[in-house]
Structures are given as structure tokens and as C-alpha cells.
Scaffold this motif. Sequence first.
Motif, PDB file in Angstrom:
ATOM      1  N   THR A  31       0.825  -1.209   0.000  1.00  0.00           N
ATOM      2  CA  THR A  31       0.000   0.000   0.000  1.00  0.00           C
ATOM      3  C   THR A  31       0.858   1.256   0.000  1.00  0.00           C
ATOM      4  N   ALA A  32       0.399   2.245  -0.780  1.00  0.00           N
ATOM      5  CA  ALA A  32       1.111   3.521  -0.862  1.00  0.00           C
ATOM      6  C   ALA A  32       0.309   4.588  -0.137  1.00  0.00           C
ATOM      7  N   GLU A  33       1.022   5.472   0.544  1.00  0.00           N
ATOM      8  CA  GLU A  33       0.371   6.547   1.300  1.00  0.00           C
ATOM      9  C   GLU A  33       1.372   7.665   1.532  1.00  0.00           C
ATOM     10  N   ILE A  34       0.840   8.808   1.950  1.00  0.00           N
ATOM     11  CA  ILE A  34       1.711   9.899   2.387  1.00  0.00           C
ATOM     12  C   ILE A  34       2.391   9.461   3.686  1.00  0.00           C
ATOM     13  N   ALA A  35       3.672   9.730   3.802  1.00  0.00           N
ATOM     14  CA  ALA A  35       4.420   9.287   4.978  1.00  0.00           C
ATOM     15  C   ALA A  35       3.855   9.905   6.259  1.00  0.00           C
ATOM     16  N   THR A  36       3.571   9.035   7.232  1.00  0.00           N
ATOM     17  CA  THR A  36       3.128   9.498   8.545  1.00  0.00           C
ATOM     18  C   THR A  36       4.236   9.308   9.585  1.00  0.00           C
ATOM     19  N   TYR A  38       8.906   8.775   9.925  1.00  0.00           N
ATOM     20  CA  TYR A  38      10.174   9.128   9.268  1.00  0.00           C
ATOM     21  C   TYR A  38      10.757   8.008   8.442  1.00  0.00           C
ATOM     22  N   GLY A  39      10.292   6.790   8.648  1.00  0.00           N
ATOM     23  CA  GLY A  39      10.784   5.679   7.816  1.00  0.00           C
ATOM     24  C   GLY A  39      11.939   4.944   8.445  1.00  0.00           C
ATOM     25  N   PRO A  40      13.057   4.856   7.758  1.00  0.00           N
ATOM     26  CA  PRO A  40      13.495   5.471   6.505  1.00  0.00           C
ATOM     27  C   PRO A  40      13.075   4.661   5.283  1.00  0.00           C
ATOM     28  N   CYS A  41      13.327   5.199   4.096  1.00  0.00           N
ATOM     29  CA  CYS A  41      13.218   4.424   2.867  1.00  0.00           C
ATOM     30  C   CYS A  41      14.330   3.381   2.882  1.00  0.00           C
ATOM     31  N   ARG A  42      13.975   2.095   2.725  1.00  0.00           N
ATOM     32  CA  ARG A  42      14.984   1.028   2.804  1.00  0.00           C
ATOM     33  C   ARG A  42      15.818   0.906   1.542  1.00  0.00           C
ATOM     34  N   SER A  43      15.557   1.735   0.555  1.00  0.00           N
ATOM     35  CA  SER A  43      16.399   1.747  -0.636  1.00  0.00           C
ATOM     36  C   SER A  43      17.448   2.861  -0.546  1.00  0.00           C
ATOM     37  N   CYS A  44      17.000   4.105  -0.415  1.00  0.00           N
ATOM     38  CA  CYS A  44      17.967   5.218  -0.377  1.00  0.00           C
ATOM     39  C   CYS A  44      18.418   5.526   1.055  1.00  0.00           C
ATOM     40  N   LEU A  45      17.772   4.912   2.058  1.00  0.00           N
ATOM     41  CA  LEU A  45      18.114   5.079   3.479  1.00  0.00           C
ATOM     42  C   LEU A  45      18.018   6.530   3.942  1.00  0.00           C
ATOM     43  N   ARG A  46      17.099   7.281   3.308  1.00  0.00           N
ATOM     44  CA  ARG A  46      16.825   8.642   3.771  1.00  0.00           C
ATOM     45  C   ARG A  46      15.492   8.630   4.511  1.00  0.00           C
ATOM     46  N   THR A  47      15.369   9.509   5.494  1.00  0.00           N
ATOM     47  CA  THR A  47      14.101   9.578   6.204  1.00  0.00           C
ATOM     48  C   THR A  47      13.065  10.291   5.325  1.00  0.00           C
ATOM     49  N   VAL A  50       7.689  13.779   6.484  1.00  0.00           N
ATOM     50  CA  VAL A  50       6.372  13.409   6.999  1.00  0.00           C
ATOM     51  C   VAL A  50       5.313  14.378   6.467  1.00  0.00           C
ATOM     52  N   GLY A  51       4.219  13.805   5.959  1.00  0.00           N
ATOM     53  CA  GLY A  51       3.129  14.623   5.442  1.00  0.00           C
ATOM     54  C   GLY A  51       3.362  15.129   4.028  1.00  0.00           C
ATOM     55  N   ALA A  52       4.486  14.790   3.434  1.00  0.00           N
ATOM     56  CA  ALA A  52       4.798  15.296   2.092  1.00  0.00           C
ATOM     57  C   ALA A  52       5.140  14.172   1.111  1.00  0.00           C
ATOM     58  N   GLU A  53       6.093  13.319   1.457  1.00  0.00           N
ATOM     59  CA  GLU A  53       6.518  12.281   0.521  1.00  0.00           C
ATOM     60  C   GLU A  53       5.612  11.063   0.593  1.00  0.00           C
ATOM     61  N   ARG A  54       5.490  10.372  -0.559  1.00  0.00           N
ATOM     62  CA  ARG A  54       4.689   9.151  -0.588  1.00  0.00           C
ATOM     63  C   ARG A  54       5.602   7.936  -0.460  1.00  0.00           C
ATOM     64  N   THR A  80       8.121   6.479  -5.662  1.00  0.00           N
ATOM     65  CA  THR A  80       8.761   6.668  -6.969  1.00  0.00           C
ATOM     66  C   THR A  80      10.246   6.331  -6.860  1.00  0.00           C
ATOM     67  N   ASP A  81      10.878   6.154  -8.005  1.00  0.00           N
ATOM     68  CA  ASP A  81      12.275   5.726  -8.050  1.00  0.00           C
ATOM     69  C   ASP A  81      13.175   6.608  -7.182  1.00  0.00           C
ATOM     70  N   CYS A  82      14.081   5.967  -6.474  1.00  0.00           N
ATOM     71  CA  CYS A  82      15.107   6.702  -5.737  1.00  0.00           C
ATOM     72  C   CYS A  82      16.407   5.933  -5.889  1.00  0.00           C
ATOM     73  N   ALA A  83      17.506   6.576  -5.597  1.00  0.00           N
ATOM     74  CA  ALA A  83      18.815   5.948  -5.778  1.00  0.00           C
ATOM     75  C   ALA A  83      19.159   5.103  -4.561  1.00  0.00           C
ATOM     76  N   ARG A  84      19.423   3.807  -4.792  1.00  0.00           N
ATOM     77  CA  ARG A  84      19.811   2.927  -3.694  1.00  0.00           C
ATOM     78  C   ARG A  84      21.062   3.480  -2.997  1.00  0.00           C
TER      79      ARG A  84
END
Length: 158
Positions: A31-36, A38-47, A50-54, A80-84
Motif C-alpha cells: 500500500t502507498a500513502e503519504i508518509a506518517t 520518518y521511515g526510513p526508505c529502505r532503498s535510499c536510506l533517507r528519512t 512526513v506529510g509530504a513524501e509518498r 517513486t524511483d530513488c537511488a539505492r
Amino acid sequence: MTPYPIVAIPDPIARAVRATRRSPRYGHPATAEIATGYGPCRSCLRTFAVGAERRILFTYDAFEGLESLPLPGPVFIHETDCARYREDGGFPEDLREHALTFNAYSRGRRLRAQEYVGDGRVERAIEGLLAREDVDYLHVRDTEAGCYDFRIERARRG
Ligand SMILES: [Zn+2]
């Protein structure tokens, strides 16, 4: 130069999740949603912002490709695509501010030791765990959420 590779989830996994909207191997809907959080994204490892990125939530086996015994759990990546994250990129700075758990395993998924770091001083914990003869790799998890973030390997020789 980092002495230890930082291993984010493989690109083929991220691509498959984005293309199919299902968890690879498990088939659960992703499921995709607006971030509620900090994560992080397990691909680019950036947080996440919140409230902006999907972000996409899916089920991932943190031991995939490494061990025969799985331990699936929930993880997020950018929708969407991000750099690992580069394996030689050193410890991901976005994660330093969060309470982290370092699980040290030997082959066969045997948990040998754990360290908890809440003040961002991760190097001492990492180096201490990797110095143990019975440890082959580390899993980094968020201490509060419990979710898997990424893997740290021993420096590769040659
Ligand atoms: Zn990302």
C-alpha cells in the motif's frame, strides 16, 4: 572510505514492489500513502518528509538471499524511483538521530549479540560487534518501531 559495506534492499526488490504493488515472495498487497513517520526508505536510506513524501509499505524478509530461515516484516520505500544507498557510503546520516538496535548474527541466522545506540555514536557499537569472531553481519533495526532498516557487512577483502 568506509571499512564496512552498508547494504540497503536490492534494486530488483524495490523495482518489483513499485511495478506490481505486491510484496515480492509473499504477494501481500503493498500500500502507498503519504508518509506518517520518518521511515526510513529502505532503498535510499533517507528519512521521509512526513506529510509530504509518498511511500509504499510491503512485507520483506530481511534475510532474503542470505539465509534459508526467513524473518519477514514491514518496510517502506519511496513510491517513486530513488537511488539505492551506496554500499561504500558510510553510516547513513539520516538514521543517526534515531534510537537503533544492532543485531549481530553468525551464518545460520544465529543472534550472537545486540547493542542499543540512542545517541548517534554508532561506530563504536558497529566496530565492537564486527570485531567478534562469531559475528558475520549486522542487522540495523529501529529500536522503537522494531522494523528492519538495513544490513552491515564485514569489509570485503581483495
Ligand atoms: Zn528512497
